[in-house]
Design an enzyme around this catalytic site. Structure first.
Site, PDB file in Angstrom:
ATOM      1  N   SER A  82       0.845  -1.355   0.121  1.00 26.15           N
ATOM      2  CA  SER A  82       0.042   0.011  -0.205  1.00 26.15           C
ATOM      3  C   SER A  82       0.515   1.249  -0.068  1.00 26.15           C
ATOM      4  CB  SER A  82      -0.945  -0.065   1.164  1.00 26.15           C
ATOM      5  OG  SER A  82      -0.271  -0.062   2.457  1.00 26.15           O
ATOM      6  N   CYS A  83       0.397   2.149  -0.163  1.00 27.19           N
ATOM      7  CA  CYS A  83       0.835   3.625  -0.488  1.00 27.19           C
ATOM      8  C   CYS A  83       1.569   3.875   1.087  1.00 27.19           C
ATOM      9  CB  CYS A  83      -0.119   4.745  -0.794  1.00 27.19           C
ATOM     10  SG  CYS A  83       0.564   6.605  -0.537  1.00 27.19           S
ATOM     11  N   PRO A  84       2.827   4.455   0.783  1.00 30.79           N
ATOM     12  CA  PRO A  84       3.533   5.011  -0.370  1.00 30.79           C
ATOM     13  C   PRO A  84       4.702   3.817  -0.442  1.00 30.79           C
ATOM     14  CG  PRO A  84       4.589   5.606   2.063  1.00 30.79           C
ATOM     15  CD  PRO A  84       3.449   4.575   2.257  1.00 30.79           C
TER      16      PRO A  84
END
Lengths: 131, 77
Positions: B15-17
């Site tokens: 998932s981000c980042p």
């Protein structure tokens, strides 16, 4: 990308200051600043993270590994990435003192600072984010 | 156009980042002109990679979507 300063024509790197005021009581608001910090570093932006108010709880060694919110990486993982890229961790001294947090319990690489230090960082930054 | 990558980075499930962080580290290890193929499943990865390449100057040569996989070919400048 570096940009040219308007006054003296010098090359200025971009710098982002992120103020963190939420702690483990709000894991999402505690995590997002680390997401933004590491994303900025990946884009070649210098980052300073400053922890104030309940945000200072996040800088306790025993706390940093416990905070995790759904669909984000754990703060511990983001903090490690942040430090690997040379990120700075500034912690509000009075905020630590008022919460009776011992200095030896703070994460390695963090630095207790006063308001004047933060003002210096903020006024020399290209952007500031407050969480 | 088919690009022959010098390195492949699979960021599926991250998932981000993390895809951006892993991509930055992978690109740092390349020589100018070399190509990284990066695969991500994060739905925000397409605008993220476009913004990242614009910011850093590295060339986003091609983008493909294969089901939930977002595939990027990035040339180090």
């Amino acid at each position: 990308m570096p940009k040219t300063g308007s006054k003296r024509g010098e090359i200025m790197a971009e710098k982002l200051v992120i103020l963190v005021t939420h702690g483990p009581e709000d894991p999402e608001m505690a995590t997002i600043p680390f997401v933004m910090a590491t994303a900025a570093q990946a884009s070649s932006v210098e980052v300073v993270m400053a922890f104030q108010s309940d945000g200072v709880w996040l800088m306790m060694k025993e706390m940093v590994g416990r905070v995790h919110t759904a669909d984000f990486p754990p703060i511990q993982e983001l903090l490690s990435a942040y430090m690997e890229e040379g990120g700075k961790l500034y912690i509000c001294g009075p905020c630590v003192k008022s919460r009776k947090i011992a200095l030896e319990d703070l994460v390695e690489g963090s630095l207790i600072v006063s308001a004047a230090t933060l003002i210096g960082e903020i006024t020399s930054a290209t952007s500031t984010l407050v969480y | 156009m088919a690009y022959e990558p010098n390195e492949v980075l699979d960021c599926s499930g991250m998932s981000c980042p993390m895809p951006i962080l892993k991509t930055k580290k992978a690109v740092d290890k390349l020589e100018p002109g070399q190509i990284l193929k990066m695969i991500a499943t994060d739905p925000g990865s397409k605008p993220d990679m476009e913004a990242w390449s614009k910011k850093t100057g590295h060339k986003l040569l091609e983008y493909q979507q294969d089901g939930d996989k977002h595939i990027f070919f990035i040339e180090k400048v």
